[in-house]
Design a protein around this motif. Structure first.
Motif, PDB file in Angstrom:
ATOM      1  N   ARG A   1      -5.399 -10.663   8.813  1.00 61.17           N
ATOM      2  CA  ARG A   1      -4.573  -9.541   8.756  1.00 61.17           C
ATOM      3  C   ARG A   1      -5.661  -8.194   9.115  1.00 61.17           C
ATOM      4  O   ARG A   1      -5.323  -7.060   9.787  1.00 61.17           O
ATOM      5  CB  ARG A   1      -3.923  -9.341   7.036  1.00 61.17           C
ATOM      6  CG  ARG A   1      -5.313  -8.504   6.298  1.00 61.17           C
ATOM      7  CD  ARG A   1      -4.398  -8.560   4.605  1.00 61.17           C
ATOM      8  NE  ARG A   1      -4.533  -7.223   4.392  1.00 61.17           N
ATOM      9  CZ  ARG A   1      -3.341  -7.595   3.642  1.00 61.17           C
ATOM     10  NH1 ARG A   1      -2.576  -8.764   3.415  1.00 61.17           N
ATOM     11  NH2 ARG A   1      -2.819  -6.025   3.421  1.00 61.17           N
ATOM     12  N   PHE A   2      -6.817  -7.972   8.643  1.00 62.75           N
ATOM     13  CA  PHE A   2      -7.827  -7.765   9.376  1.00 62.75           C
ATOM     14  C   PHE A   2      -8.265  -7.452  11.060  1.00 62.75           C
ATOM     15  O   PHE A   2      -7.772  -5.973  11.760  1.00 62.75           O
ATOM     16  CB  PHE A   2      -9.390  -7.716   9.234  1.00 62.75           C
ATOM     17  CG  PHE A   2     -10.451  -6.847   9.460  1.00 62.75           C
ATOM     18  CD1 PHE A   2     -11.071  -5.741   9.201  1.00 62.75           C
ATOM     19  CD2 PHE A   2     -10.904  -8.068  11.036  1.00 62.75           C
ATOM     20  CE1 PHE A   2     -11.617  -5.628   9.941  1.00 62.75           C
ATOM     21  CE2 PHE A   2     -12.039  -6.588  12.239  1.00 62.75           C
ATOM     22  CZ  PHE A   2     -12.499  -5.897  11.098  1.00 62.75           C
ATOM     23  N   HIS A   3      -7.677  -8.637  12.142  1.00 63.32           N
ATOM     24  CA  HIS A   3      -7.200  -8.833  13.076  1.00 63.32           C
ATOM     25  C   HIS A   3      -6.495  -7.698  13.912  1.00 63.32           C
ATOM     26  O   HIS A   3      -6.036  -7.229  15.223  1.00 63.32           O
ATOM     27  CB  HIS A   3      -7.384  -9.868  13.622  1.00 63.32           C
ATOM     28  CG  HIS A   3      -8.789 -10.383  13.389  1.00 63.32           C
ATOM     29  ND1 HIS A   3      -9.822 -11.762  12.666  1.00 63.32           N
ATOM     30  CD2 HIS A   3     -10.244 -10.517  14.579  1.00 63.32           C
ATOM     31  CE1 HIS A   3     -10.857 -11.593  12.578  1.00 63.32           C
ATOM     32  NE2 HIS A   3     -11.446 -11.367  13.402  1.00 63.32           N
ATOM     33  N   ALA A   4      -4.930  -7.778  12.820  1.00 61.23           N
ATOM     34  CA  ALA A   4      -3.736  -7.066  13.293  1.00 61.23           C
ATOM     35  C   ALA A   4      -4.378  -5.690  13.230  1.00 61.23           C
ATOM     36  O   ALA A   4      -3.629  -5.596  13.942  1.00 61.23           O
ATOM     37  CB  ALA A   4      -2.946  -7.909  12.429  1.00 61.23           C
ATOM     38  N   ALA A   5      -5.479  -5.404  12.168  1.00 58.56           N
ATOM     39  CA  ALA A   5      -4.638  -4.110  12.439  1.00 58.56           C
ATOM     40  C   ALA A   5      -5.759  -3.797  13.696  1.00 58.56           C
ATOM     41  O   ALA A   5      -5.880  -2.328  13.776  1.00 58.56           O
ATOM     42  CB  ALA A   5      -5.724  -3.629  10.938  1.00 58.56           C
ATOM     43  N   ARG A   6      -6.776  -4.038  13.781  1.00 59.51           N
ATOM     44  CA  ARG A   6      -7.283  -4.091  14.676  1.00 59.51           C
ATOM     45  C   ARG A   6      -6.582  -3.629  16.371  1.00 59.51           C
ATOM     46  O   ARG A   6      -7.095  -2.951  17.033  1.00 59.51           O
ATOM     47  CB  ARG A   6      -9.033  -5.014  15.097  1.00 59.51           C
ATOM     48  CG  ARG A   6      -9.678  -4.709  15.948  1.00 59.51           C
ATOM     49  CD  ARG A   6     -11.232  -5.858  16.077  1.00 59.51           C
ATOM     50  NE  ARG A   6     -11.481  -5.051  17.035  1.00 59.51           N
ATOM     51  CZ  ARG A   6     -12.176  -5.923  18.161  1.00 59.51           C
ATOM     52  NH1 ARG A   6     -11.773  -7.104  18.215  1.00 59.51           N
ATOM     53  NH2 ARG A   6     -12.884  -4.919  19.001  1.00 59.51           N
ATOM     54  N   ILE A   7      -5.515  -4.512  16.386  1.00 58.25           N
ATOM     55  CA  ILE A   7      -5.031  -4.344  17.438  1.00 58.25           C
ATOM     56  C   ILE A   7      -3.912  -3.660  17.665  1.00 58.25           C
ATOM     57  O   ILE A   7      -4.230  -1.977  18.249  1.00 58.25           O
ATOM     58  CB  ILE A   7      -3.852  -5.949  17.591  1.00 58.25           C
ATOM     59  CG1 ILE A   7      -4.420  -6.966  17.935  1.00 58.25           C
ATOM     60  CG2 ILE A   7      -2.954  -5.476  18.398  1.00 58.25           C
ATOM     61  CD1 ILE A   7      -4.040  -7.957  18.358  1.00 58.25           C
ATOM     62  N   ALA A   8      -3.429  -2.841  16.325  1.00 56.50           N
ATOM     63  CA  ALA A   8      -3.394  -1.669  15.836  1.00 56.50           C
ATOM     64  C   ALA A   8      -3.523  -0.968  16.471  1.00 56.50           C
ATOM     65  O   ALA A   8      -3.860   0.644  16.766  1.00 56.50           O
ATOM     66  CB  ALA A   8      -2.245  -1.539  14.649  1.00 56.50           C
TER      67      ALA A   8
END
Length: 90
Positions: free
Chosen positions: A73-80
């Motif tokens: 989820r951290f990496h998903a947030a980073r893409i956002a």
């Protein structure tokens, strides 16, 4: 050093475009979940905010990670964040 100064904006624009393209694959509900996830909310808090079950949030997070080809989820947030779609609260 000089080359980096001139190429950095182009590299950043390319990253932003790629991140935005990835986010286009998400449903509107997945984008809602990602927005709250990007604020650091837990699955339970996201569920309460969106009035859905925490199991449904977990399914959305799993789907988001799969669509964005990330492991967490951290990496998903980073893409956002890279797409400048959502901003982390400070």
């Amino acid at each position: 050093m000089v080359i980096a100064k001139f190429t950095a904006p182009a590299i950043e624009a390319t990253r932003k475009k790629a991140a935005r393209e990835k986010l286009c694959s998400l449903t509107s509900r997945e984008r809602d979940v990602l927005a709250l996830l990007s604020e650091g909310m837990s699955n339970q808090s996201i569920a309460q905010n969106l009035i859905i079950s925490s199991g449904t949030v977990k399914d959305h997070v799993r789907s988001i990670c799969a669509k964005l080809s990330v492991q967490s989820r951290f990496h998903a947030a980073r893409i956002a964040w890279q797409a400048n779609q959502f901003y982390a609260s400070t």
